[in-house]
Every structure is written in C-alpha cells, then in structure tokens.
Motif scaffolding. Structure first.
Motif, mmCIF file in Angstrom:
data_model
loop_
_atom_site.group_PDB
_atom_site.id
_atom_site.type_symbol
_atom_site.label_atom_id
_atom_site.label_comp_id
_atom_site.label_asym_id
_atom_site.label_seq_id
_atom_site.Cartn_x
_atom_site.Cartn_y
_atom_site.Cartn_z
ATOM 1 N N ASP A 1 -12.969 9.210 -4.547
ATOM 2 C CA ASP A 1 -13.477 8.206 -5.485
ATOM 3 C C ASP A 1 -12.571 8.121 -6.719
ATOM 4 O O ASP A 1 -12.237 7.032 -7.193
ATOM 5 C CB ASP A 1 -14.914 8.551 -5.926
ATOM 6 N N ILE A 2 -12.181 9.291 -7.234
ATOM 7 C CA ILE A 2 -11.307 9.313 -8.423
ATOM 8 C C ILE A 2 -9.950 8.694 -8.087
ATOM 9 O O ILE A 2 -9.378 7.934 -8.884
ATOM 10 C CB ILE A 2 -11.151 10.755 -8.969
ATOM 11 N N ALA A 3 -9.465 8.982 -6.890
ATOM 12 C CA ALA A 3 -8.157 8.415 -6.483
ATOM 13 C C ALA A 3 -8.233 6.885 -6.454
ATOM 14 O O ALA A 3 -7.300 6.194 -6.884
ATOM 15 C CB ALA A 3 -7.760 8.962 -5.116
ATOM 16 N N LYS A 4 -9.340 6.345 -5.979
ATOM 17 C CA LYS A 4 -9.494 4.879 -5.950
ATOM 18 C C LYS A 4 -9.588 4.321 -7.377
ATOM 19 O O LYS A 4 -8.993 3.284 -7.690
ATOM 20 C CB LYS A 4 -10.730 4.493 -5.127
ATOM 21 N N ALA A 5 -10.340 5.019 -8.229
ATOM 22 C CA ALA A 5 -10.460 4.563 -9.622
ATOM 23 C C ALA A 5 -9.081 4.536 -10.290
ATOM 24 O O ALA A 5 -8.744 3.613 -11.038
ATOM 25 C CB ALA A 5 -11.404 5.480 -10.397
ATOM 26 N N ARG A 6 -8.277 5.552 -9.999
ATOM 27 C CA ARG A 6 -6.936 5.642 -10.605
ATOM 28 C C ARG A 6 -6.034 4.530 -10.071
ATOM 29 O O ARG A 6 -5.299 3.895 -10.833
ATOM 30 C CB ARG A 6 -6.340 7.025 -10.295
ATOM 31 N N ALA A 7 -6.117 4.274 -8.757
ATOM 32 C CA ALA A 7 -5.267 3.237 -8.147
ATOM 33 C C ALA A 7 -5.618 1.853 -8.689
ATOM 34 O O ALA A 7 -4.739 1.027 -8.938
ATOM 35 C CB ALA A 7 -5.421 3.279 -6.627
ATOM 36 N N VAL A 8 -6.915 1.620 -8.898
ATOM 37 C CA VAL A 8 -7.327 0.309 -9.441
ATOM 38 C C VAL A 8 -6.822 0.171 -10.877
ATOM 39 O O VAL A 8 -6.348 -0.893 -11.280
ATOM 40 C CB VAL A 8 -8.863 0.137 -9.354
ATOM 41 N N ARG A 9 -6.901 1.242 -11.643
ATOM 42 C CA ARG A 9 -6.363 1.194 -13.012
ATOM 43 C C ARG A 9 -4.873 0.835 -12.990
ATOM 44 O O ARG A 9 -4.410 -0.007 -13.763
ATOM 45 C CB ARG A 9 -6.600 2.542 -13.723
ATOM 46 N N ARG A 10 -4.146 1.454 -12.086
ATOM 47 C CA ARG A 10 -2.705 1.185 -11.988
ATOM 48 C C ARG A 10 -2.468 -0.284 -11.615
ATOM 49 O O ARG A 10 -1.590 -0.945 -12.144
ATOM 50 C CB ARG A 10 -2.073 2.121 -10.952
ATOM 51 N N LEU A 11 -3.316 -0.804 -10.710
ATOM 52 C CA LEU A 11 -3.162 -2.184 -10.248
ATOM 53 C C LEU A 11 -3.356 -3.193 -11.384
ATOM 54 O O LEU A 11 -2.575 -4.132 -11.530
ATOM 55 C CB LEU A 11 -4.184 -2.475 -9.130
ATOM 56 N N VAL A 12 -4.417 -3.009 -12.190
ATOM 57 C CA VAL A 12 -4.752 -4.036 -13.186
ATOM 58 C C VAL A 12 -4.042 -3.820 -14.521
ATOM 59 O O VAL A 12 -4.033 -4.710 -15.366
ATOM 60 C CB VAL A 12 -6.286 -4.123 -13.421
#
Ligand code: CA
Length: 369
Positions: free
Chosen positions: A174-185
């Motif tokens: 879950d944290i990895a997805k949250a981090r990846a979305v932050r990087r994306l936006v």
C-alpha cells in the motif's frame, strides 16, 4: 399542499444489469402534480431501505405537508427506530428528505442552495475518488490515476477497498503505491489515501507516517469504523488529518467521533438525514472547529444534493468527492452533472435542478411493493 404518492424503486442502468448493481431512488408526488426525487445508498441494491420506505414510511407520509420535512423526519426516526437506526432506516429517511427538499424547491421556485440560505459558491471543485487500488498492481494504479487526471480534479484520492476481515494485509504494498502515485503527480498535487478500515492501530500509524512524509492531504478511515476510540487514537497520534464518518448515521455518532479526536468528518447525504441531516452535521462540525467534508459517491441525485449542501457551507476546506465516473446513468436525466474545466456548476432551476427523463426512467425502473 399534500403528499399524494410515495414510490420506492431500483433502477437497472444497463438493461442486462443485476438489480444489486443499480441505484435506489424514491419519488414523492404532491396533489398539485409536482414531484421530487431522492436517493438512498445502493448497498445490496438499497433493498433494506426501499422496503422500509414502501412498507412503513409511505403510508405515514400520504396526506402530510412536504414543507414539514424536518418534523416528519424526526417523527419517523423515532417511530421506526427499531428497524435499523444505524443504516437501513436512516438511509430511507435520507432519501425521503432529499425528495422533499427537491419538492420544496419546486413549490417555492428556488434551487435548494437558496433555501439553505444562499451559496458561497455555485461552481465547485471536486476530487477524483478512485476505488479498487488494493487489488491492482502498482502499474495499474498509476494508469488509472493518470486517466482520471484528464478531468482536471483539484485532488485525487486513492481508495484501498481490501477485505475488511484481513487487517494490515499488505502495508508495504500500500505504501509503495502511495509513493508511486506521489511520484506520478508531482510534489505539489493534493492527494488523499482512503484505507477503507483496513488497518490495526499500529498498521495505521505506520501507513500514516509514510503518508505524512509523502505530503498526503488526508488519511481516511484507517481502522474499523465501529472502533471509535481507535479511530480517535490514530487521529490524535498522527499529524496528517485523519477523516472518518461515512458510516456514521446519527448526530450523536458524529459527536462521538469528534470527541474521540477525529478532526475531519464525512457524513453522507444518502445515508444520514439527507439535506436536513447534513445541515445539522455542518452545525455540529462548525461548533467544534472540525472540517466537514461529506462523503458522496452516487453520480446523479446524491451528487447533486451534496453539491447544493457544499455550496452553502461557510468553510469548504476540501473539494467535493466525485466517484469513478460512469455515464450509464446519464440517460435518465436531460442535464446530468458533468464537470467543466474542473468544476461542477450548480443550476439555478428549482429544487435539485435535475430534469428527469420520465420515459427513460420508466424503462429501467424496478418497483418495490
Ligand atoms: Ca471512504
């Protein structure tokens, strides 16, 4: 002015759709020919609430004055309290209340937001609420978020609709997805994370600390909704704003959440009290200096009723929720709510301002007797 008819029905949006995937609406008619529409939470097809409306509330409403909506709501809540005051009954009352506000607007020739005392704004920003991210791979999450950015949301919320019986199932993922979305936006873009009650207190603290580091705006329902003390503990221990309340059905329940430590509450207009109930929630939140950011995921009536309410709020600290969009419900409304340049514009037409296409509605209706 008297109520002459109350109809509860499900709507099959696609003609081959199972009723449990449709919506649950109510229509209230007056003797003079005006009618109002309301909606209840569609969980399990909304059948529990629709049954209460058809069997218990409708007979009581016939012959009543629709402008007495607040008195009627409290009378029905207390008369039928044992039918499910934490869900089925309050959902039924919410649907009736929205329909009566729609009627009230048509009787008085005013949009609901005017009857609430006026709008601070009639163009409302929204956040893209994106469900199903627990099951998606990290890449799939990024593709879905990317696709929703084209609607120009003011923020994005990623929801983790995991199995609630398996707390802390994949905290690292879950944290990895949250981090990846932050990087994306990018760093400046507002993001929210909805745990859908997926963590223990310890798990929630761990995820919450990661979200703080990633600059997330709020952390929604980290632990089970019925563990009010646990929700409060997580809210008090973290710096990030912790929100809850979409599964709260009474004003007293809302007060308990605030007392426990939750500082952003999210009651839902189709689950508790309708427009009348949400106005009361707004007063409670304002009195405690707590943010009121209503939960709302139904695209036509629920969404529009919520926009009227949000328009009237003094402090609208966060954008309105806009759930995973689907145009399948648009056929029954000649002017369905659609964002333009990142904003929903409220109509000045009476009531909700929705023009229902009766012929299209009739094709999809499944009446509840
Ligand atoms: Ca949520």
């Amino acid at each position: 002015m008297k109520i002459s008819k109350v109809e509860a029905f499900q709507i099959r949006w696609l003609l081959d759709e199972r009723p449990s995937q449709g919506s649950a609406w109510v229509r209230v008619d007056c003797e003079d020919g005006l009618s109002g529409f309301g909606e209840v939470s569609p969980m399990q097809g909304g059948l529990a609430s629709l049954g209460i409306i058809a069997r218990n509330l409708a007979p009581m409403l016939i012959g009543q004055d629709p402008l007495d909506h607040a008195v009627l709501q409290d009378r029905m809540l207390h008369q039928f309290a044992k039918l499910g005051p934490e869900g089925a009954l309050t959902g039924a009352l919410a649907a009736i209340d929205i329909a009566l506000w729609d009627l009230k607007g048509k009787i008085l020739g005013q949009p609901i937001y005017k009857l609430l005392g006026g709008a601070w704004r009639t163009a409302l920003p929204f956040y893209a609420s994106i469900g199903g991210n627990g099951e998606r791979s990290l890449d799939e999450v990024l593709r879905v978020v990317e696709a929703r950015l084209k609607d120009q949301p003011a923020a994005v919320k990623i929801r983790f609709d995991n199995d609630r019986t398996k707390a802390d199932a994949d905290i690292a993922g879950d944290i990895a997805k949250a981090r990846a979305v932050r990087r994306l936006v990018g760093d400046g873009f507002p993001l929210a994370f909805d745990a859908n009650n997926g963590y223990s207190i310890g798990g929630a603290i761990r995820v919450g600390r990661a979200l703080e580091e990633l600059g997330y705006w709020w952390f929604e329902e980290p632990v089970q909704h019925y563990h009010i003390k646990a929700m409060g503990e997580v809210a008090r221990r973290l710096d990030i704003t912790v929100s809850a309340g979409e599964q709260t059905y009474t004003l007293a329940g809302l007060a308990d959440l605030i007392e426990a430590g939750v500082r952003m509450v999210q009651p839902d207009i189709v689950k508790m009290g309708g427009v009348t109930g949400l106005m009361r929630c707004a007063a409670v939140a304002q009195a405690h200096g707590v943010e009121l950011v209503p939960h709302q995921t139904q695209p036509i009536i629920g969404h529009t009723a919520n926009l009227h309410l949000a328009a009237s709020l003094l402090h609208m600290t966060k954008p309105c929720e806009w759930n995973d969009p689907s145009s399948r419900q648009h056929a029954v409304v000649d002017n369905p709510p659609k964002p333009v340049d990142g904003l929903f514009h409220l109509s000045s037409e009476p009531g909700l301002g929705l023009r229902i296409n009766q012929a299209e509605l009739a094709r999809r209706r499944i009446p509840i007797e």
